[in-house]
Design an enzyme around this catalytic site. Sequence first.
Site, mmCIF file in Angstrom:
data_model
loop_
_atom_site.group_PDB
_atom_site.id
_atom_site.type_symbol
_atom_site.label_atom_id
_atom_site.label_comp_id
_atom_site.label_asym_id
_atom_site.label_seq_id
_atom_site.Cartn_x
_atom_site.Cartn_y
_atom_site.Cartn_z
ATOM 1 N N ASP A 39 -73.567 59.205 100.844
ATOM 2 C CA ASP A 39 -74.533 59.999 101.595
ATOM 3 C C ASP A 39 -73.868 61.276 102.110
ATOM 4 O OD1 ASP A 39 -76.845 60.639 103.419
ATOM 5 O OD2 ASP A 39 -77.431 58.613 102.840
ATOM 6 N N HIS B 159 -78.224 62.479 107.979
ATOM 7 C CA HIS B 159 -78.762 61.511 107.028
ATOM 8 C C HIS B 159 -77.807 60.338 106.806
ATOM 9 C CE1 HIS B 159 -80.348 60.081 103.084
ATOM 10 N NE2 HIS B 159 -81.488 60.559 103.534
ATOM 11 N N SER C 246 -85.167 56.786 101.989
ATOM 12 C CA SER C 246 -83.762 56.780 102.411
ATOM 13 C C SER C 246 -83.529 55.776 103.526
ATOM 14 C CB SER C 246 -83.351 58.168 102.916
ATOM 15 O OG SER C 246 -83.003 59.013 101.855
#
Length: 768
Positions: free
Chosen positions: A146, A214, A543
């Site tokens: 990520d 994220h 996600s």
Amino acid sequence: MEAVVIILLFSMNILFFLHSSTSAIPISTKKTYIVHMKHHLKPPSFSTHHQWYKTHLQSLTSSTQNSLLYTYTNAYHGFAASLDSHEVELLRKSEYVVNIYQDTFYTPQTTRTPEFLGLDKIDFGAGRTSPEFNMAAQDVIIGVLDSGVWPESESFSDLGMSNVPSRWRGKCQSAPDFDPKVHCNRKLIGALYFSEGCQGCSQEIQSPRDYNGHGTHTASTAAGSIVANASLFGYAKGTARGMAPQARIASYKVCWNEQCAGSDILAAFDHAIMDGVDVLSVSLSNNEKTYYTDPIALGAFAAMEKGIVVSCSAGNDGPVASTVVNTAPWVITVGAATLDRDFPATVTLGNGQKLQGVSLYSGKVEMGNKLLSLVYQQGGNSSSNLCFRGSLDPNIVGGKVVLCDRGGNARVEKGLAVKEANGVGMILANTPETGEELLADSHILPAVAVGRKVGDVIREYVKTENNLTVVFSFGGTVVKVKPSPVVITFSSRGPNAIVPEILKPDVIGPGVNILAAWPRNIGPTSLDIDRRRTSFNIVSGTSMSCPHVSGVAALVKAVHPEWSPSATKSAIMTTAYTQDNTNSSFHDSALYGTFSNPFAHGSGHVNPQKAFSPGLVYDIRIQDHIKFLCSLNYTIDQIQSIVRRLNFTCAKKFADVGQINYPSFSVLFEINSKRVVRYTREVTNVGAASSVYEVAIDAPPSVTVTVKPTKLVFKKVGEKLHYTVTFVSMKDVKPGNAFGWISWKNAKHEVRSPVAYSWLTPQLDLET
């Protein structure tokens, strides 16, 4: 002498000479390529493949710079390099090169959840106690590919954790803002970054640290430690914890400014396999059309061979058909659904109508219940109704609440556009494309998001009334919302565009309004202007659903470390549930009042408690994956790039690619041509000895389904039995789809497989 300015565009490695009086003339164009090599032909004079690749590459170029970016050893046979077109052609002619592919880019698919999944009342089975399970779970390592990690977060505390497993071979990488001795611990045991394929993508420091949010969010969702009193400015307040809070985390940073190069992703897979992870969580996607050119599919196959479970996001391009990504049968593909928590807000119009929406507004209390003017700017500027930055007239919207249509730009950017035009609030109204999907955002001004139906009511109010006013009221956090889960509109849908005979997505998990850890260096909207800081943020996307399933896979691995990735995946799929908390079939937020189907929710919603004890599993051998690839009519070289071996042939392949031992079915009929489809499956008994299962079938009226035998009698644990299912379509069925299921049941277990039926003509594509 004429002035010359040299500009380096690092993101594409393009070098231009710009003359003051002439147009730009390209001198040298370099791009990143992934090169598949004949690994076995390494001359004995080279001690390593890296040395061989480097020397071979230097022999083809006059450049003194080292063009070699990565040497792959575990996930792929080959390397990544920065090459111009001439060098590419020279490499293509080399006897050692199988093929060359230009690098592609991937994008991220951007507390209550453990309770919603039943993880607060878990029964580990097999006589295990909670302390025994906790110790087993601490031996499981989840790798996260990520945007990096924010190591100071409480979610990565190692309080109470034992020493790092001795088998771990990974490390934490030093950087100006990342000290392995300070920032890594017994929880966060690995932190690497990969940026060679994305030079110039970002101004970020070359570091494992997360400057996006994220990666921190996904890592803590999968395996974050227990943190009390977590919230986003008071919303969703409670105890935050990942799905597998005892598991270790290894962070592999491959994304820079939301750009993730395939060459970097493949390098991260290469390292993660070598490091010794047990589960890989990959919330990234692009639209690759073949498995042999997809770094995620390539890396995941190598990981699967090493016993590593790979969980991937299904994509955020729903509800359009055939948008699901990461569809290789050796990965778990995860779609998104709501959970039973909401953040209600009420919009009261001047005519007295009270309309429901959602909001994460946490500013001044007096904003609530205050009468405000409403405006919906349409007309001259075609983008003003979408609230693009600069599209709103401050003279019109200043001091008012602005109605903005969803679509075209980021939701939080619309709030910024309103604020920049001196608006004081926003109603974000869905359009037909987003239906009844309600996503809460922490906007930089008071805002309420509403669904399409409510949005249409407000748009009609604007048309028919003159003195437009509105009042906001905010309801905080509510739980036990019904119905839930609901399949969310953005979750990408099947059929599988690469191999329609493989039903995708596999399962759905919580992916809407998820609270998880957040870096302290950026605001909750990620906008530069947002100076607020929070340790937890609420975000939505596949996600977010992907790491939920990654964490569940880690728990299953802790209970059953001997299971293969296919067995773990099967357990998660065949125990998934398909009814919401009102005992109804799942609804689909894309269209009010409609039900979901397996092209949206796959086998159903992940159910951790039952996944520990599925009764039967559908295991897939490596040679069956090779037969599957042969059945796709890939060339031997293309298959070799995936399986990384020479000693195989395609002499044996499936007559129908759907014959692979998958836990679900996708049956393709051809109208007036192919009316009979027959598949054989093998199931392995992982329950008790002397177990008996009987089949149950649900099929649409247009299909006759026969299963032989109708009863499976297992004498011992680990025994494998086969059954054959024959699907026969009626004549003259119109093009379209239908759905059903096949289930093996006894008093303790139900092993359920969804079935998707598609009737095709040569002129028609698959449609939902």
